[in-house]
Write a protein that holds these residues in place. Structure first.
Motif, short mmCIF file in Angstrom:
data_model
loop_
_atom_site.label_atom_id
_atom_site.label_comp_id
_atom_site.label_asym_id
_atom_site.label_seq_id
_atom_site.Cartn_x
_atom_site.Cartn_y
_atom_site.Cartn_z
N THR A 152 0.73 -1.22 0.08
CA THR A 152 0.03 -0.11 -0.08
C THR A 152 0.81 1.35 -0.01
O THR A 152 2.12 1.22 0.04
CB THR A 152 -0.88 0.04 1.24
N ALA A 153 0.19 2.36 -0.18
CA ALA A 153 0.76 3.64 -0.17
C ALA A 153 1.47 3.97 1.11
O ALA A 153 2.60 4.62 1.53
CB ALA A 153 -0.02 4.95 -0.56
N LEU A 154 0.83 3.25 2.32
CA LEU A 154 1.36 3.51 3.72
C LEU A 154 2.84 2.92 3.91
O LEU A 154 3.79 3.40 4.54
CB LEU A 154 0.56 2.83 4.72
N ALA A 155 3.01 1.91 3.05
CA ALA A 155 4.42 1.37 3.16
C ALA A 155 5.70 2.40 2.42
O ALA A 155 6.68 2.50 2.86
CB ALA A 155 4.78 -0.09 2.30
N ARG A 156 4.97 3.15 1.41
CA ARG A 156 5.92 3.99 0.84
C ARG A 156 6.14 5.44 1.71
O ARG A 156 7.23 5.99 1.88
CB ARG A 156 5.06 4.76 -0.25
N LEU A 157 5.09 5.68 2.74
CA LEU A 157 5.51 6.71 3.52
C LEU A 157 6.12 6.54 4.73
O LEU A 157 6.95 7.06 5.08
CB LEU A 157 3.89 7.12 4.01
N THR A 158 6.00 5.15 5.18
CA THR A 158 6.52 4.80 6.49
C THR A 158 7.74 3.74 6.32
O THR A 158 8.53 3.40 7.36
CB THR A 158 5.59 3.94 7.59
#
Length: 251
Positions: free
Chosen positions: A36-42
């Motif tokens: 997910t985009a969360l993995a890109r952020l964190t």
């Protein structure tokens, strides 16, 4: 208006309860958190802990929203959380346009206009809730808004939108051929002239089309054939030239 404002905490609470429990209990969603985009952020290693932290925050706000004693702090927290959703969706759309947001379930659809509309509706509901005055909620308002939020959730499409589309396809049959009466004569002649039957009989034909008629799903095409008549049977459905038949009858 006060009744509408008093209904918003329940709308937001139901939605956040679903979102929080999904993040904490859905194993498939946690397994796909790295995509997910969360993995890109964190970062991929911190995607699952971040997902759980967001889920706990959603459950905390959901539990506080129905408590009148915490108003308007609970509505302010809901507004801040919804604004955070919008910021995150904007980041996901720009930084990881092919990744899902990981908001409410495991799916592969990227962030789209529906996700922004859902977050915007939650923010608007939280802002309206801040104006509440202790009036009783309106069940009809809660039901309508919850249904709108569910309709805006791509995570649920497989449960209602996909079956609905399949039903419409079965009813409308967009790939089905036209009704036999609507098949143009040129279409039948095109199929006829590509058929092995026509090629084998063409040397005997001495006229253009003399007559045509439709019967039982078949179009009959009549040609002159020297002292005889050639009657071709062309199916009105399908496009197989091998299905064309011919009969040579005495004039």
């Amino acid at each position: 208006m006060h009744g509408i404002a008093a209904s918003q905490p329940y709308v937001i609470a139901l939605f956040l309860l679903w979102a929080g429990l999904t993040k904490l209990l859905n194993r498939r969603m946690r397994a796909q958190a790295g995509q997910t985009a969360l993995a890109r952020l964190t970062g991929p290693a911190r995607a699952v802990p971040a997902l759980r932290l967001v889920g706990l925050a959603e459950l905390a706000v959901a539990a506080a929203l129905p408590l009148p004693s915490l108003h308007p702090l609970n509505a302010t927290a809901a507004a801040a959380l919804s604004a955070g959703f919008l910021v995150y969706l904007t980041y996901a759309h720009v930084a990881a346009p092919t990744s899902s947001c990981g908001c409410l379930g495991a799916h592969s659809r990227p962030v789209d206009a529906r996700a922004f509309a859902r977050a915007g509706l939650l923010l608007a509901a939280a802002l309206i809730a801040m104006t509440g005055s202790g009036q009783p909620p309106l069940p009809a308002v809660v039901l309508v808004e919850v249904l709108v939020l569910l309709a805006l959730s791509a995570e649920l499409d497989r449960h209602w939108l996909t079956p609905l589309r399949r039903l419409l396809v079965r009813l409308r049959r967009p790939l089905a051929g036209p009704a036999p009466a609507a098949v143009p004569l040129e279409s039948s002649l095109h199929l006829l002239r590509r058929s092995p039957t026509y090629c084998s009989a063409s040397a005997q034909l001495t006229s253009d089309v003399r007559e045509t008629w439709d019967e039982d799903g078949v179009r009959f095409v009549v040609y002159g054939a020297r002292e005889r008549t050639a009657v071709f049977a062309v199916p009105l459905s399908g496009d197989d030239p091998g299905a064309v038949r011919v009969a040579l009858v005495d004039a």
